[in-house]
Design a protein around this motif. Sequence first.
Motif, PDB file in Angstrom:
ATOM      1  N   LEU A   1       1.282  -0.911  -0.122  1.00 43.51           N
ATOM      2  CA  LEU A   1       0.203   0.591   0.174  1.00 43.51           C
ATOM      3  C   LEU A   1       1.223   1.286  -0.189  1.00 43.51           C
ATOM      4  CD1 LEU A   1      -2.377  -1.236   2.738  1.00 43.51           C
ATOM      5  CD2 LEU A   1      -3.222  -1.399   0.015  1.00 43.51           C
ATOM      6  N   ALA A   2       0.294   2.464  -0.475  1.00 40.52           N
ATOM      7  CA  ALA A   2       1.287   3.169  -0.720  1.00 40.52           C
ATOM      8  C   ALA A   2       0.644   4.610  -0.250  1.00 40.52           C
ATOM      9  CB  ALA A   2       1.562   3.281  -2.316  1.00 40.52           C
ATOM     10  N   LEU A   3       1.008   5.751  -0.536  1.00 38.10           N
ATOM     11  CA  LEU A   3       0.590   7.719   0.102  1.00 38.10           C
ATOM     12  C   LEU A   3       0.480   7.698  -1.140  1.00 38.10           C
ATOM     13  CD1 LEU A   3       1.053   9.466   2.241  1.00 38.10           C
ATOM     14  CD2 LEU A   3       3.112  10.149   1.222  1.00 38.10           C
ATOM     15  N   ALA A   4      -0.730   8.617  -1.536  1.00 39.23           N
ATOM     16  CA  ALA A   4      -1.037   9.887  -1.992  1.00 39.23           C
ATOM     17  C   ALA A   4      -0.588  11.138  -1.410  1.00 39.23           C
ATOM     18  CB  ALA A   4      -2.368   9.265  -2.731  1.00 39.23           C
TER      19      ALA A   4
ATOM     20  N   LEU B   1      -8.692  20.222  -1.327  1.00 41.97           N
ATOM     21  CA  LEU B   1      -9.041  19.727  -1.714  1.00 41.97           C
ATOM     22  C   LEU B   1      -7.914  19.046  -0.812  1.00 41.97           C
ATOM     23  CD1 LEU B   1      -7.347  20.683  -5.557  1.00 41.97           C
ATOM     24  CD2 LEU B   1      -9.457  20.058  -5.058  1.00 41.97           C
ATOM     25  N   ALA B   2      -7.994  16.998  -1.066  1.00 44.76           N
ATOM     26  CA  ALA B   2      -7.422  16.233  -0.160  1.00 44.76           C
ATOM     27  C   ALA B   2      -7.110  15.364  -1.199  1.00 44.76           C
ATOM     28  CB  ALA B   2      -7.640  16.035   0.525  1.00 44.76           C
ATOM     29  N   ALA B   3      -6.542  13.877  -0.829  1.00 42.64           N
ATOM     30  CA  ALA B   3      -6.467  13.109  -1.632  1.00 42.64           C
ATOM     31  C   ALA B   3      -6.339  11.831  -0.966  1.00 42.64           C
ATOM     32  CB  ALA B   3      -5.026  13.189  -1.771  1.00 42.64           C
ATOM     33  N   SER B   4      -6.768  10.053  -1.113  1.00 40.36           N
ATOM     34  CA  SER B   4      -6.813   9.257  -0.519  1.00 40.36           C
ATOM     35  C   SER B   4      -5.535   9.042  -0.106  1.00 40.36           C
ATOM     36  CB  SER B   4      -6.755   8.280  -1.327  1.00 40.36           C
ATOM     37  OG  SER B   4      -6.923   6.833  -1.567  1.00 40.36           O
ATOM     38  N   ALA B   5      -5.048   8.468   1.639  1.00 41.70           N
ATOM     39  CA  ALA B   5      -4.136   7.892   1.817  1.00 41.70           C
ATOM     40  C   ALA B   5      -3.277   7.315   1.370  1.00 41.70           C
ATOM     41  CB  ALA B   5      -4.385   7.634   3.360  1.00 41.70           C
ATOM     42  N   ALA B   6      -4.195   5.878   0.146  1.00 41.99           N
ATOM     43  CA  ALA B   6      -3.521   4.923  -0.454  1.00 41.99           C
ATOM     44  C   ALA B   6      -3.513   5.477  -1.757  1.00 41.99           C
ATOM     45  CB  ALA B   6      -4.624   3.367   0.055  1.00 41.99           C
ATOM     46  N   GLN B   7      -2.328   5.247  -2.052  1.00 41.32           N
ATOM     47  CA  GLN B   7      -2.102   5.442  -3.221  1.00 41.32           C
ATOM     48  C   GLN B   7      -3.555   5.198  -4.584  1.00 41.32           C
ATOM     49  OE1 GLN B   7       1.283   5.109  -5.938  1.00 41.32           O
ATOM     50  NE2 GLN B   7       1.310   6.292  -7.056  1.00 41.32           N
TER      51      GLN B   7
ATOM     52  N   GLY C   1      -2.756  10.273  10.679  1.00 42.64           N
ATOM     53  CA  GLY C   1      -2.891   8.560  10.610  1.00 42.64           C
ATOM     54  C   GLY C   1      -4.333   8.266   9.957  1.00 42.64           C
ATOM     55  N   SER C   2      -4.474   6.989   9.540  1.00 46.19           N
ATOM     56  CA  SER C   2      -5.630   6.808   9.454  1.00 46.19           C
ATOM     57  C   SER C   2      -5.670   5.121   9.433  1.00 46.19           C
ATOM     58  CB  SER C   2      -6.212   6.736   7.946  1.00 46.19           C
ATOM     59  OG  SER C   2      -4.611   6.614   6.994  1.00 46.19           O
ATOM     60  N   LEU C   3      -7.178   4.402   9.731  1.00 49.29           N
ATOM     61  CA  LEU C   3      -6.704   2.916   9.746  1.00 49.29           C
ATOM     62  C   LEU C   3      -7.539   2.819   8.564  1.00 49.29           C
ATOM     63  CD1 LEU C   3      -7.980   0.810  11.799  1.00 49.29           C
ATOM     64  CD2 LEU C   3     -10.830   1.319  10.470  1.00 49.29           C
ATOM     65  N   GLN C   4      -7.147   1.612   8.062  1.00 48.41           N
ATOM     66  CA  GLN C   4      -7.153   0.930   6.294  1.00 48.41           C
ATOM     67  C   GLN C   4      -7.275  -0.856   5.932  1.00 48.41           C
ATOM     68  OE1 GLN C   4      -6.756   2.704   3.880  1.00 48.41           O
ATOM     69  NE2 GLN C   4      -6.237   4.281   5.412  1.00 48.41           N
ATOM     70  N   GLN C   5      -8.992  -0.577   5.772  1.00 52.37           N
ATOM     71  CA  GLN C   5      -9.138  -1.654   5.356  1.00 52.37           C
ATOM     72  C   GLN C   5      -9.566  -1.994   3.587  1.00 52.37           C
ATOM     73  OE1 GLN C   5     -12.762  -2.652   8.275  1.00 52.37           O
ATOM     74  NE2 GLN C   5     -12.595  -0.020   8.135  1.00 52.37           N
ATOM     75  N   ARG C   6      -9.393  -3.177   3.323  1.00 47.41           N
ATOM     76  CA  ARG C   6      -8.744  -3.888   2.456  1.00 47.41           C
ATOM     77  C   ARG C   6      -9.533  -5.134   1.981  1.00 47.41           C
ATOM     78  NH1 ARG C   6      -6.403   0.610   3.140  1.00 47.41           N
ATOM     79  NH2 ARG C   6      -5.133   0.674   2.448  1.00 47.41           N
ATOM     80  N   PHE C   7     -10.796  -5.141   1.146  1.00 45.62           N
ATOM     81  CA  PHE C   7     -11.554  -6.564   0.062  1.00 45.62           C
ATOM     82  C   PHE C   7     -11.444  -6.610  -0.929  1.00 45.62           C
ATOM     83  CE2 PHE C   7     -13.271  -3.034   3.672  1.00 45.62           C
ATOM     84  CZ  PHE C   7     -14.256  -4.277   4.935  1.00 45.62           C
ATOM     85  N   ALA C   8     -10.384  -7.562  -1.137  1.00 46.22           N
ATOM     86  CA  ALA C   8     -10.058  -8.630  -2.134  1.00 46.22           C
ATOM     87  C   ALA C   8     -10.678  -9.953  -2.193  1.00 46.22           C
ATOM     88  CB  ALA C   8      -8.705  -8.390  -2.253  1.00 46.22           C
ATOM     89  N   ALA C   9     -10.736 -10.466  -4.224  1.00 45.99           N
ATOM     90  CA  ALA C   9     -10.754 -11.543  -4.423  1.00 45.99           C
ATOM     91  C   ALA C   9     -10.315 -11.376  -5.854  1.00 45.99           C
ATOM     92  CB  ALA C   9     -12.326 -11.169  -5.173  1.00 45.99           C
TER      93      ALA C   9
ATOM     94  N   LEU D   1     -10.061  -0.666  -1.317  1.00 43.24           N
ATOM     95  CA  LEU D   1      -9.636  -0.078  -0.639  1.00 43.24           C
ATOM     96  C   LEU D   1     -10.029   1.228   0.418  1.00 43.24           C
ATOM     97  CD1 LEU D   1      -7.435   0.003  -2.600  1.00 43.24           C
ATOM     98  CD2 LEU D   1      -6.558  -0.255  -1.944  1.00 43.24           C
ATOM     99  N   TYR D   2     -10.750   0.902   1.585  1.00 37.68           N
ATOM    100  CA  TYR D   2     -11.328   1.897   2.421  1.00 37.68           C
ATOM    101  C   TYR D   2     -10.239   2.408   3.189  1.00 37.68           C
ATOM    102  CZ  TYR D   2     -14.898   3.573   6.308  1.00 37.68           C
ATOM    103  OH  TYR D   2     -15.842   4.540   7.130  1.00 37.68           O
ATOM    104  N   GLY D   3     -11.259   4.196   3.560  1.00 38.34           N
ATOM    105  CA  GLY D   3      -9.620   4.961   4.548  1.00 38.34           C
ATOM    106  C   GLY D   3     -11.053   5.491   5.164  1.00 38.34           C
ATOM    107  N   THR D   4     -10.292   5.811   6.593  1.00 32.48           N
ATOM    108  CA  THR D   4     -11.238   6.228   7.756  1.00 32.48           C
ATOM    109  C   THR D   4      -9.804   7.323   8.181  1.00 32.48           C
ATOM    110  OG1 THR D   4     -12.502   5.082   8.138  1.00 32.48           O
ATOM    111  CG2 THR D   4     -12.555   7.015   9.314  1.00 32.48           C
ATOM    112  N   TYR D   5      -9.056   8.838   8.128  1.00 37.32           N
ATOM    113  CA  TYR D   5      -8.438   9.541   9.119  1.00 37.32           C
ATOM    114  C   TYR D   5      -9.107   9.508  10.294  1.00 37.32           C
ATOM    115  CZ  TYR D   5      -6.363  10.727   4.706  1.00 37.32           C
ATOM    116  OH  TYR D   5      -6.014  10.850   3.375  1.00 37.32           O
TER     117      TYR D   5
END
Length: 288
Positions: free
Chosen positions: A12-15, A23-29, A147-155, A169-173
């Motif tokens: 996972l990465a930084l945007a 304007l803002a951006a996703s914490a996960a690129q 800082g942020s909480l990160q959750q990922r759901f993949a198939a 990818l779901y993120g919450t600051y």
Amino acid sequence: MHSSNTTIVAALALAMASGTSALAASAAQPGQTLGLPTGAQLPIGLILLDTSSFGIRDTAPNRTENNINLPGLVWVPGVHLFGGRLHMIFIQPVVATRPAAGGRYQSGIGVPLVAAQLAWKIGPDFSVSYLLGGYLPVDTQFVINQGSLQQRFAATYNGDGWNLTGNLLYGTYFDATNKQGAFYPDFLNLDVTATKKFGKWELGPVAFGSTDLPTNRPGYRHQGQIAVGGLVGYNFGDYFIQGFVTRDVVERNYGGYDTRAWLRGVFFLYKQTEPGGPMGGLLARNQP
């Protein structure tokens, strides 16, 4: 996955942050997990990986340039919880950017990711995973530092040489506003891969989308984008490389369309052989 012994969890990465409260951006690129079968189980071992991308956004009359480099480690200790295989992940982004106004590049570290993932094998060629972790706050001014909480759901479906993967990818600051007044809403990213292996080669289309989630902040301009591209990869054995290019086809409040070139390398520092294990079918199908 895309190589004989290289099924790997997504790093996972930084945007880049916009630098304004509007304007803002996703914490996960967005797009950073393209090409990776993020729903699949990994072999027991230790994996070194790096994903680097260089992007140019057409913010006329000038343009915004940035490089995001994502070195990291994935440790798979062979532990299972709730029936899923455990993957431990650490990523330390390094970012360089030159703003649309021009001037010199600035560089520094981004928010590091610490996460754990569980991956379940549902059938012979189908797996799902759930990742829970967080980006730790850092003292930097030109990229997202919250800082942020990160959750990922993949198939992932990886039968017959295919890598068909969707990763949500779901993120919450933890704190939506930083010291400089920049505001960061919750966000959703979706990375989609549809590649096919031909011997040691891998080819196919990729696409990603990202969006800010609704907020009650008056006057906030929500950001979003959709990008498409193509990927090529090559398997060398205990390591593999991938390169791909993406281009925005839709953008909202980014100020212009982004064109980005990506390069990824994945290296197995240690891997435990597991006859008949989750990698067995892939190994058998991909021997030269």
